[in-house]
Design an enzyme around this catalytic site. Structure first.
Site, PDB file in Angstrom:
ATOM      1  N   TYR A   1      41.441  63.752  12.335  1.00  0.00           N
ATOM      2  CA  TYR A   1      41.212  63.159  11.211  1.00  0.00           C
ATOM      3  C   TYR A   1      41.434  64.091   9.962  1.00  0.00           C
ATOM      4  O   TYR A   1      42.065  65.236   9.958  1.00  0.00           O
ATOM      5  CB  TYR A   1      39.616  62.612  11.078  1.00  0.00           C
ATOM      6  CG  TYR A   1      39.275  61.727   9.854  1.00  0.00           C
ATOM      7  CD1 TYR A   1      38.506  61.906   8.870  1.00  0.00           C
ATOM      8  CD2 TYR A   1      40.042  60.676   9.779  1.00  0.00           C
ATOM      9  CE1 TYR A   1      38.151  61.108   7.875  1.00  0.00           C
ATOM     10  CE2 TYR A   1      40.091  59.904   8.622  1.00  0.00           C
ATOM     11  CZ  TYR A   1      39.049  59.999   7.632  1.00  0.00           C
ATOM     12  OH  TYR A   1      38.841  59.126   6.480  1.00  0.00           O
TER      13      TYR A   1
ATOM     14  N   ARG B   1      36.338  57.933   6.764  1.00  0.00           N
ATOM     15  CA  ARG B   1      36.233  57.190   7.846  1.00  0.00           C
ATOM     16  C   ARG B   1      35.904  57.920   9.157  1.00  0.00           C
ATOM     17  O   ARG B   1      35.373  57.270  10.259  1.00  0.00           O
ATOM     18  CB  ARG B   1      37.489  56.389   8.132  1.00  0.00           C
ATOM     19  CG  ARG B   1      37.930  55.148   7.097  1.00  0.00           C
ATOM     20  CD  ARG B   1      39.005  54.399   7.439  1.00  0.00           C
ATOM     21  NE  ARG B   1      39.518  53.789   6.112  1.00  0.00           N
ATOM     22  CZ  ARG B   1      39.246  52.779   5.540  1.00  0.00           C
ATOM     23  NH1 ARG B   1      38.016  52.095   6.098  1.00  0.00           N
ATOM     24  NH2 ARG B   1      39.686  52.343   4.623  1.00  0.00           N
TER      25      ARG B   1
ATOM     26  N   TRP C   1      36.675  55.670  -5.665  1.00  0.00           N
ATOM     27  CA  TRP C   1      37.116  56.882  -5.585  1.00  0.00           C
ATOM     28  C   TRP C   1      38.638  56.892  -5.907  1.00  0.00           C
ATOM     29  O   TRP C   1      39.350  58.022  -6.495  1.00  0.00           O
ATOM     30  CB  TRP C   1      37.064  57.535  -3.944  1.00  0.00           C
ATOM     31  CG  TRP C   1      37.410  58.947  -3.786  1.00  0.00           C
ATOM     32  CD1 TRP C   1      36.331  59.863  -3.939  1.00  0.00           C
ATOM     33  CD2 TRP C   1      38.625  59.445  -3.192  1.00  0.00           C
ATOM     34  NE1 TRP C   1      37.070  61.104  -3.544  1.00  0.00           N
ATOM     35  CE2 TRP C   1      38.084  60.989  -3.044  1.00  0.00           C
ATOM     36  CE3 TRP C   1      39.810  58.932  -2.846  1.00  0.00           C
ATOM     37  CZ2 TRP C   1      39.304  61.846  -2.601  1.00  0.00           C
ATOM     38  CZ3 TRP C   1      40.554  59.972  -2.410  1.00  0.00           C
ATOM     39  CH2 TRP C   1      40.257  61.225  -2.205  1.00  0.00           C
TER      40      TRP C   1
END
Lengths: 209, 224
Positions: free
Chosen positions: A8, A14, A112
């Site tokens: 990631y 997420r 964001w």
């Protein structure tokens, strides 16, 4: 014993729910972080779809198989490591919570990424959208033994971890958002006090989302 | 071509204490249809409640629906929310969610990826700025759909050549999610499946399943 590799970015975003599950379960894994956006674009063009099924992260590489989609990964790990539920109905309740938290997360992500109207968007979501969802969450929590424990059953599950994960950002951006929801606030604090979560939160990369 | 005799020809055996299901949504396919396909496939009765635009504000204000949203499923005296939580629950109950952890993860992965596509569609559908809308629509057609459909075609082929279903040997929630979402993608891009032969055949295969075909024939015809 499976070897896990979670790939990631350096954000929570997420990927963090799967990380919470692995942390809470005390399971070792390889935590592979990619710098976004630069290294990600390079990786996508060099390894592309052969490694990333939907051209996205996070992915979980386990026993020669790649699983994509953050919720699918988190649920798979939760099932395997005792953080889900055996009863299908309880599973549905857990899913209901994690899906709602995902809806909240998508709004946070909107904020964001917003360029011109960030403050406006933040006001809109925090004032007009989140209260209805938080009310629903508080109600569902109270339906389980008065709300002084966990969302489902009598132990921590994916639902509680998902809640604490996304709420961290919600509260970070606007402290006091949980003021009207004492049971939810207590649950968030309870999860954040669990030893393995404390340990992880102390060492996880700094990120705004 | 693979067939699936075990589900198509039997009704799920239920005990006397079979729950009564009430599915609440609008008069649309939308976020409830993959659940409706599961009910149809399993041969299980349920109440298919559809609110009109006029009815919904009153129903919403009643507080019966946990997050003030639809679809919801009322079962075992409890109201479940969230379209995929509901669908996954029904799929598990009816044996169409994948047979082990890994299969379930694969089903989940496909359902979630399709859901991402649906979210992208909803976003540009609601976009008011004409310029942004056109850009978003274009990105959807040229990037979002090809990436997803390319991935789905590969995943399908990886399952024993791609002439059956997405996961395992029988239809699962993944297949139903694909075809219900596919109906909307077709509106923007009617020939999209011509580039994905295995997906195209899968869609036809699913709609040819006797119980699905029967449901599609009798369900209310709605624009969305």
């Amino acid at each position: 014993m499976s070897q896990y590799k979670l790939v990631y970015f350096q954000h929570r975003s997420r990927g963090e729910l799967a990380v919470f599950v692995l942390a809470e379960a005390g399971v070792k894994y390889e935590d592979k972080r990619i710098n976004w956006p630069g290294d990600w674009l390079a990786l996508k063009s060099s390894q592309g779809i052969s490694r990333f099924p939907f051209s996205r992260t996070p992915i979980l590489e386990v026993d020669g198989v790649t699983i994509g989609e953050s919720q699918a990964i988190a649920r798979f790990l939760a099932r395997r490591h005792g953080l889900y539920a055996d009863d299908v109905f309880d599973q549905a309740r857990i899913d209901m919570i994690t899906d709602t938290m995902k809806d909240i997360y998508e709004k946070l992500l909107d904020i964001w990424f917003a360029k011109e109207n960030k403050q406006e968007l933040m006001d809109k979501y925090y004032n007009d959208v989140f209260p209805l969802l938080l009310q629903g969450l508080e109600r569902v929590l109270k339906e389980n033994n008065g709300g002084d424990g966990y969302f489902v059953g009598d132990k921590v599950t994916l639902a509680d971890l998902s809640f604490a994960d996304i709420c961290y950002t919600m509260v970070d951006w606007r402290p006091g958002v949980l003021n009207d929801y004492p049971k939810l606030d207590a649950l968030k604090k309870c999860i954040e006090r669990r030893p393995r979560i404390v340990e992880w939160m102390k060492k996880r990369p700094e990120a705004s989302i | 071509m693979k067939s699936c005799p075990s589900i198509a020809s039997t009704t799920i055996e239920r005990s006397e204490a079979m729950p009564s299901y009430k599915l609440y949504y609008f008069n649309a396919r939308g976020r409830a249809e993959h659940s409706r396909l599961l009910f149809a496939m399993a041969g299980v009765e349920y109440q298919d409640v559809r609110y009109t635009r006029e009815q919904w504000p009153v129903e919403k204000a009643s507080g019966r629906f946990p997050f003030g949203q639809l679809p919801c499923l009322h079962v075992n005296g409890v109201m479940l929310a969230q379209s995929n939580a509901i669908a996954r629950y029904l799929a598990n109950e009816f044996g169409m969610a994948g047979k082990n952890n890994l299969e379930k993860a694969k089903v989940d992965m496909i359902v979630d990826a399709i859901d991402d596509l649906a979210q992208a569609m909803v976003k540009f559908f609601h976009e008011k700025d004409e310029q942004k809308k056109a850009e978003a629509k274009d990105e959807f057609k040229t990037k979002t759909v090809p990436i997803l459909y390319g991935a789905l075609e590969r995943l399908l082929i990886a399952n024993d050549g791609g002439d059956g279903f997405f996961v395992g040997e029988e239809p699962t929630l993944a297949d139903f999610a694909f075809v219900t979402n596919g109906d909307y993608v077709k509106k923007f891009n009617p020939e999209v499946l011509d580039n994905y032969p295995k997906l195209k055949a899968l869609q036809e295969r699913v709609f040819e399943l006797p119980r699905i075909a029967e449901w599609v024939k009798k369900r209310p015809v709605t624009e969305m």
